[in-house]
Design a protein around this motif. Structure first.
Motif, PDB file in Angstrom:
ATOM      1  N   GLU A   1       6.757 -30.210  83.280  1.00 54.23           N
ATOM      2  CA  GLU A   1       7.681 -30.238  82.157  1.00 54.23           C
ATOM      3  C   GLU A   1       9.106 -30.011  82.649  1.00 54.23           C
TER       4      GLU A   1
ATOM      5  N   HIS B   1      13.322 -29.668  81.226  1.00 52.60           N
ATOM      6  CA  HIS B   1      14.243 -29.498  80.102  1.00 52.60           C
ATOM      7  C   HIS B   1      15.259 -30.637  80.102  1.00 52.60           C
TER       8      HIS B   1
ATOM      9  N   GLU C   1      18.701 -32.081  78.429  1.00 51.69           N
ATOM     10  CA  GLU C   1      19.896 -31.722  77.673  1.00 51.69           C
ATOM     11  C   GLU C   1      20.524 -33.000  77.124  1.00 51.69           C
TER      12      GLU C   1
ATOM     13  N   LYS D   1      22.728 -28.991  70.470  1.00 48.79           N
ATOM     14  CA  LYS D   1      21.567 -28.101  70.378  1.00 48.79           C
ATOM     15  C   LYS D   1      20.971 -28.069  68.979  1.00 48.79           C
TER      16      LYS D   1
ATOM     17  N   GLY E   1      17.952 -29.720  70.733  1.00 50.46           N
ATOM     18  CA  GLY E   1      18.188 -28.620  71.659  1.00 50.46           C
ATOM     19  C   GLY E   1      17.012 -28.246  72.536  1.00 50.46           C
ATOM     20  N   ASN E   2      15.887 -27.979  71.933  1.00 55.12           N
ATOM     21  CA  ASN E   2      14.721 -27.503  72.695  1.00 55.12           C
ATOM     22  C   ASN E   2      13.861 -28.687  73.120  1.00 55.12           C
ATOM     23  N   ASP E   3      14.393 -29.511  73.995  1.00 46.33           N
ATOM     24  CA  ASP E   3      13.752 -30.765  74.388  1.00 46.33           C
ATOM     25  C   ASP E   3      13.054 -30.567  75.730  1.00 46.33           C
ATOM     26  N   ILE E   4      11.781 -30.203  75.688  1.00 49.20           N
ATOM     27  CA  ILE E   4      10.990 -29.988  76.895  1.00 49.20           C
ATOM     28  C   ILE E   4       9.968 -31.119  76.985  1.00 49.20           C
TER      29      ILE E   4
ATOM     30  N   LYS F   1       6.425 -25.912  84.948  1.00 48.87           N
ATOM     31  CA  LYS F   1       7.800 -26.284  84.619  1.00 48.87           C
ATOM     32  C   LYS F   1       8.684 -26.079  85.833  1.00 48.87           C
TER      33      LYS F   1
ATOM     34  N   LYS G   1      17.711 -29.526  84.980  1.00 47.72           N
ATOM     35  CA  LYS G   1      17.784 -30.287  83.736  1.00 47.72           C
ATOM     36  C   LYS G   1      17.889 -31.790  83.984  1.00 47.72           C
TER      37      LYS G   1
ATOM     38  N   LYS H   1      17.509 -28.423  60.336  1.00 49.14           N
ATOM     39  CA  LYS H   1      17.689 -28.426  61.793  1.00 49.14           C
ATOM     40  C   LYS H   1      19.137 -28.134  62.191  1.00 49.14           C
TER      41      LYS H   1
END
Length: 254
Positions: free
Chosen positions: A109, A111, A113, A122, A127-130, A161, A165, A217
């Motif tokens: 995985e 991250h 951005e 974000k 924002g929390n794009d894994i 992980k 990025k 969101k």
């Protein structure tokens, strides 16, 4: 020493605006696979400037299948899947170089951005794009989904992980929002996952798409960028369902 145990693979069509930055960032890899599916801009000229890039040209079968076809051209089992508007930062590249997998069932995985007109976002679900982006193609592959494809996992899969990025130049010009809405809605409307709704329900789904992106969101916290992203989400939802409705309106609710 070039990174040789992992092969970056990307698919592209008309990516002249970003693919140069992506390939510059991948210069540490021994081989990069670029699968072009019909570029009409300067993409091919740019790609041919890189000695470590193998260019493959072929058809587009939907995102999931096309990514699997592209990965089949890599000589290594381990695949680093990217889009042509994504660039790994140096920390991620260093960690990939130092990483030597012991379990072929593992996936990696990363991250991501996301940037909108030069600024990282974000809010709006950005924002929390894994994402799983490194995998062994002998054990894993992308789903066959036309859109929103992902690496399919099984009972033996394990996740790790890596730090660093992927910097995603998602939008540089507002025209891209309309282009993406057109592309993804057309693919959805012609896929076997297309769902048919009455037009009043389509209107409700459209309204909720804006409220979800802008309020739930927290798009309002990103100023005009957050508002534009919310409008783009709304347009995408409306047209993907409206196109299905149009194709099936004969004999349906008018």
């Amino acid at each position: 020493m070039k990174i040789s145990h992992v092969t970056p693979v990307l698919i592209v069509k008309n990516g002249e605006a970003t693919i140069g930055d992506t390939l510059d960032a991948l210069s540490s890899f021994k081989k990069v696979i670029v699968y072009d599916n019909g570029s009409e801009d300067r993409t091919l000229l740019i790609v041919n400037e890189y000695a470590n890039v193998q260019l493959v040209q072929g058809a587009f079968f939907g995102f999931g299948i096309t990514k699997n076809v592209a990965a089949s051209h890599a000589e290594t089992a381990w695949i680093f899947s990217l889009d042509c508007d994504e660039t790994p930062d140096q920390a991620l590249i260093n960690n990939i170089a130092d990483w030597h997998p012991k379990d072929d069932n593992c996936v990696v995985e990363i991250h991501r951005e996301n940037f909108f007109c030069g600024k990282p976002i974000k809010t709006n679900g950005w924002g929390n794009d894994i994402l799983i982006r490194i995998y062994n193609k002998e054990k894993h592959s992308f789903t066959k989904s036309q859109v929103h494809e992902k690496v399919a996992l099984h009972s033996d899969s394990c996740k790790i992980k890596l730090s660093g990025k992927l910097q995603h130049t998602a939008i540089t010009d507002l025209k891209q929002i309309l282009d993406k809405a057109q592309l993804y809605s057309e693919i959805y409307a012609n896929s076997n996952k297309a769902k048919l709704y009455s037009f009043p329900i389509i209107i409700l789904k459209t309204c909720f798409a804006f409220l979800r992106s802008y309020l739930l969101k927290l798009g309002f916290l990103s100023g005009w960028r957050g508002f534009v992203i919310s409008v783009g989400d709304t347009i995408g939802v409306f047209f993907k369902y409206a196109k299905v409705y149009q194709k099936n309106k004969s004999g349906y609710i008018q």
